[in-house]
Design a protein around this motif. Structure first.
Motif, PDB file in Angstrom:
ATOM      1  N   ALA A 166       0.835  -1.206   0.000  1.00 31.72           N
ATOM      2  CA  ALA A 166       0.000   0.000   0.000  1.00 31.72           C
ATOM      3  C   ALA A 166       0.868   1.254   0.000  1.00 31.72           C
ATOM      4  N   PRO A 167       0.536   2.236  -0.806  1.00 29.73           N
ATOM      5  CA  PRO A 167       1.339   3.461  -0.880  1.00 29.73           C
ATOM      6  C   PRO A 167       1.068   4.365   0.325  1.00 29.73           C
ATOM      7  N   PRO A 168       1.933   5.320   0.591  1.00 25.14           N
ATOM      8  CA  PRO A 168       1.644   6.301   1.644  1.00 25.14           C
ATOM      9  C   PRO A 168       0.487   7.208   1.227  1.00 25.14           C
ATOM     10  N   TYR A 169      -0.238   7.705   2.215  1.00 23.99           N
ATOM     11  CA  TYR A 169      -1.374   8.611   1.969  1.00 23.99           C
ATOM     12  C   TYR A 169      -2.375   8.000   0.994  1.00 23.99           C
ATOM     13  N   PHE A 170      -2.678   6.709   1.191  1.00 22.40           N
ATOM     14  CA  PHE A 170      -3.566   6.055   0.229  1.00 22.40           C
ATOM     15  C   PHE A 170      -5.003   6.572   0.328  1.00 22.40           C
ATOM     16  N   THR A 171      -5.358   7.186   1.451  1.00 18.24           N
ATOM     17  CA  THR A 171      -6.693   7.794   1.534  1.00 18.24           C
ATOM     18  C   THR A 171      -6.820   8.937   0.529  1.00 18.24           C
ATOM     19  N   LEU A 172      -5.769   9.739   0.429  1.00 18.01           N
ATOM     20  CA  LEU A 172      -5.774  10.837  -0.528  1.00 18.01           C
ATOM     21  C   LEU A 172      -5.762  10.315  -1.962  1.00 18.01           C
ATOM     22  N   LEU A 173      -5.017   9.220  -2.185  1.00 23.07           N
ATOM     23  CA  LEU A 173      -4.971   8.636  -3.520  1.00 23.07           C
ATOM     24  C   LEU A 173      -6.346   8.114  -3.930  1.00 23.07           C
ATOM     25  N   SER A 174      -7.036   7.459  -3.026  1.00 24.22           N
ATOM     26  CA  SER A 174      -8.382   6.973  -3.353  1.00 24.22           C
ATOM     27  C   SER A 174      -9.333   8.146  -3.611  1.00 24.22           C
ATOM     28  N   THR A 175      -9.115   9.256  -2.914  1.00 21.13           N
ATOM     29  CA  THR A 175      -9.917  10.463  -3.172  1.00 21.13           C
ATOM     30  C   THR A 175      -9.673  10.973  -4.583  1.00 21.13           C
ATOM     31  N   PHE A 176      -8.408  11.036  -4.980  1.00 19.48           N
ATOM     32  CA  PHE A 176      -8.078  11.470  -6.337  1.00 19.48           C
ATOM     33  C   PHE A 176      -8.701  10.541  -7.380  1.00 19.48           C
ATOM     34  N   VAL A 177      -8.646   9.235  -7.118  1.00 17.63           N
ATOM     35  CA  VAL A 177      -9.199   8.258  -8.060  1.00 17.63           C
ATOM     36  C   VAL A 177     -10.707   8.436  -8.185  1.00 17.63           C
ATOM     37  N   GLY A 178     -11.394   8.592  -7.063  1.00 20.15           N
ATOM     38  CA  GLY A 178     -12.843   8.783  -7.111  1.00 20.15           C
ATOM     39  C   GLY A 178     -13.223  10.058  -7.835  1.00 20.15           C
ATOM     40  N   THR A 179     -12.469  11.137  -7.605  1.00 20.79           N
ATOM     41  CA  THR A 179     -12.732  12.403  -8.299  1.00 20.79           C
ATOM     42  C   THR A 179     -12.528  12.246  -9.800  1.00 20.79           C
ATOM     43  N   GLY A 180     -11.453  11.548 -10.188  1.00 14.87           N
ATOM     44  CA  GLY A 180     -11.196  11.334 -11.615  1.00 14.87           C
ATOM     45  C   GLY A 180     -12.271  10.507 -12.282  1.00 14.87           C
ATOM     46  N   VAL A 181     -12.763   9.474 -11.599  1.00 14.08           N
ATOM     47  CA  VAL A 181     -13.835   8.651 -12.162  1.00 14.08           C
ATOM     48  C   VAL A 181     -15.104   9.482 -12.350  1.00 14.08           C
ATOM     49  N   GLN A 182     -15.389  10.344 -11.377  1.00 18.11           N
ATOM     50  CA  GLN A 182     -16.571  11.200 -11.476  1.00 18.11           C
ATOM     51  C   GLN A 182     -16.456  12.152 -12.673  1.00 18.11           C
TER      52      GLN A 182
END
Length: 624
Positions: A319-335
């Motif tokens: 798991a990468p560091p700050y993966f909560t922020l990464l998942s946020t970026f991914v969700g925003t990009g999908v939207q």
């Protein structure tokens, strides 16, 4: 060359048919009988030198007895449109040579305001039967149409006001005893008040005093604290002309492009270049990977040390560091990706043609709200895959981070636009409506999607992680973070920068954008180039025994957003002539938001492609 021109003409006709001949379902033509009233509506004033729009009556033009504002949709409000009635009285089929509208005595403040707007090349925009006004110019014996009409002109440091307009309405006789409006042109003139002779019925004549043209109306720079007023007579003429243009094709005049062939040359060049590079990268990756996988699967003896990307198999899914922020970026990009795809498909079907004012912005916002369900789902599932447990925090970040940045920036800029009294300032009630749509629509949908996404089984990995992380050796210079991001962003940007130029023209020079066929092709090229360049960079990174690919893949693919922002800077200084601080803040604020959204969009495309690629290659080799 003749064959290419023929292909270009055919392809162009296919690409723009949804914007011209194909009309929005449910929209019917208005039939006018002789003598029927024809309403002239004022929309706004715009300028390429000063991107802030203004309401038409911000300047002291002639007003009707009762000012009536037409209800605008959300897109029109955000565009700065403020549609109102005007005192111009038109009757179908009745030509008017000259009719006085009103007489004004302009004081020092009003003269200064007119002079400022004329010097900034402001143009007025009217509507008749939902057709925007246009100014006809002849360029090399070919007619060219400009949107709106100028309110004045400057010549030899002298400012002149256009106080007379000739309204040319073109009509098509489709059925007996009635006509349809298929064209709306404005011819503006400048006549000094002394040249007018006005009758009791408000009809007027303009004396030339032996010259070729009447004396123009000049607005001299007023002296400070001067009590002298400038007399201005506003007048108009009306001319109805028959036209062979059918009602369904009446927008062709406004959508005609003089550089279609250049546009096609550029698009095809970018498309072929990207396909050629993609083929090279594809052959290299496929052949190299096939050889690597065959080699690794043949190494069954214990004394053979694995090399290359197989060496980091025990850390590649850590798991990468700050993966909560990464998942946020991914969700925003999908939207954002879902919003773009759905909006593009609707535009390709002809549902968002320029004749439906503000529909593109309105639909994009509504689709973005609905796509919160999809964005929350993928954000939470990726968050669970990376080992997260507090899905509510990830979902909350997805629902608030990017919309909060956009809303906060626009709210801040809106204060300055309010201070300029521009119609581009979003009304307070509209701000409240947007807040309600955000917290009452988008946030619950993101949370709902995240709830189901977290309940879904996490993505599986073909190999496990070692207990102790492996040390990453020194990397080549071209694989260092910032260098890799800058190098990888060149190819996707090269595929889109031409279309980006036309989009910026539509936004900042008040032009109609309708080439959604071109835009769809460019979008496909963008997806392919982002995916392949990210896979290639990730493969090289893994071969160099660097397993920190999670964040790197996102930034490598999103790196072209930096070039988009740099191009917007270049466009500002090379194409626009903005000379106002607030307008400059507005341009760079919106350009930064556009680049940020582009970063989330392209970063997510590259991330998911890399995610699939890494799982695929490590699942194809035998690992104890």
């Amino acid at each position: 060359m003749n064959m290419f021109r023929t292909l270009v003409a055919v392809a162009t006709a296919v690409c723009i048919q949804t914007a011209s001949a194909f009309y929005i379902p449910g929209v019917a033509p208005v039939e006018y009988a002789p003598g029927d009233p024809v309403r002239v509506m004022a929309v706004k004033m715009t300028s390429t030198k000063h991107p802030l729009p203004y309401e038409y009556y911000f300047l002291p033009f002639c007003r009707p007895d009762k000012l009536i504002h037409r209800a605008e949709n959300l897109g029109e409000v955000l565009r700065g449109d403020r549609i109102t009635n005007t005192p111009y009285n038109l009757e179908m089929g009745k030509n008017v040579t000259c009719r006085a509208l009103c007489e004004k005595e302009l004081d020092e403040k009003q003269v200064k305001k007119f002079r400022k707007f004329i010097k900034n090349d402001y143009r007025a925009h009217w509507l008749i039967d939902n057709l925007p006004s246009a100014t006809k110019l002849m360029v090399e014996d070919e007619p060219t149409y400009l949107h709106g009409f100028p309110i004045g002109f400057e010549e030899d440091d002298k400012v002149h006001l256009f106080n007379h307009v000739t309204i040319v309405v073109k009509v098509h006789r489709a059925v007996p005893d009635s006509v349809r409006i298929v064209g709306f042109e404005i011819k503006a003139g400048s006549f000094d008040a002394d040249a007018y002779s006005v009758g009791d019925d408000q009809s007027c004549t303009v004396a030339t005093n032996g010259g070729a043209l009447p004396k123009p109306l000049m607005l001299s720079k007023p002296e400070k604290d001067s009590a002298t007023k400038k007399k201005v007579i506003f007048s108009y003429g009306v001319r109805f002309e028959d036209s062979d243009v059918a009602w369904a094709s009446r927008w062709d005049t406004y959508l005609r492009m003089s550089d279609t062939e250049i546009h096609w040359f550029s698009i095809i060049n970018s498309f072929i270049t990207v396909l050629f590079l993609s083929a090279i990268f594809g052959v290299i990756i496929v052949r190299t990977l096939s050889r690597d996988i065959a080699k690794y699967n043949e190494e069954e003896e214990d004394d053979v040390e694995p090399t290359g990307w197989k060496l980091v198999h025990g850390d590649v899914f850590r798991a990468p560091p700050y993966f909560t922020l990464l998942s946020t970026f991914v969700g925003t990009g999908v939207q954002l990706l879902g919003m773009l795809v759905v909006t593009l498909l609707l535009a390709l079907l002809g549902m968002l043609s320029p004749s439906s004012r503000g529909a593109l912005i309105t639909v994009a916002i509504v689709v973005w709200l609905l796509m919160g369900l999809v964005g929350g789902y993928y954000s939470a599932r990726m968050y669970k895959t990376m080992g997260g447990q507090k899905w509510k925090s990830s979902a909350t970040y997805t629902a608030l981070v990017f919309p909060g940045i956009v809303f906060g920036t626009c709210f801040f800029l809106n204060f300055f636009i309010w201070g300029k009294q521009s119609s581009g300032a979003v009304p307070f009630t509209t701000m409240l409506a947007l807040l309600f749509m955000w917290f009452g629509g988008s946030v619950p949908l993101v949370l709902t999607g995240a709830f189901f996404g977290f309940r879904k089984e996490a993505y599986s990995f073909p190999v496990g992680n070692n207990q102790i992380p492996r040390q990453v050796p020194p990397q080549p210079w071209f694989l260092n973070g910032p260098v890799a991001v800058l190098l990888a962003g060149i190819l996707p940007f090269g595929a889109i920068f031409i279309e980006l130029f036309f989009i910026l023209n539509a936004i900042w020079e008040n032009q109609f954008y309708y080439m959604f066929g071109f835009l769809f092709l460019v979008f496909v090229v963008l997806v392919v180039s982002c995916s392949e360049i990210t896979v290639v960079m990730t493969y090289m990174q893994l071969c160099a025994e660097d397993y920190h690919w999670w964040w790197r893949s996102y930034f490598v693919s999103g790196g072209c957003a930096f070039y988009v922002w740099m191009y917007s800077v270049f466009y500002f200084f090379s194409k626009l002539e903005v000379n106002d601080t607030v307008a400059t803040m507005l341009y760079f604020g919106y350009s930064t938001l556009m680049s940020l959204g582009f970063f989330f969009l392209t970063g997510t495309i590259g991330f998911y492609t890399t995610f699939y690629f890494v799982r695929k290659i490590y699942g194809a080799v035998k690992i104890d």
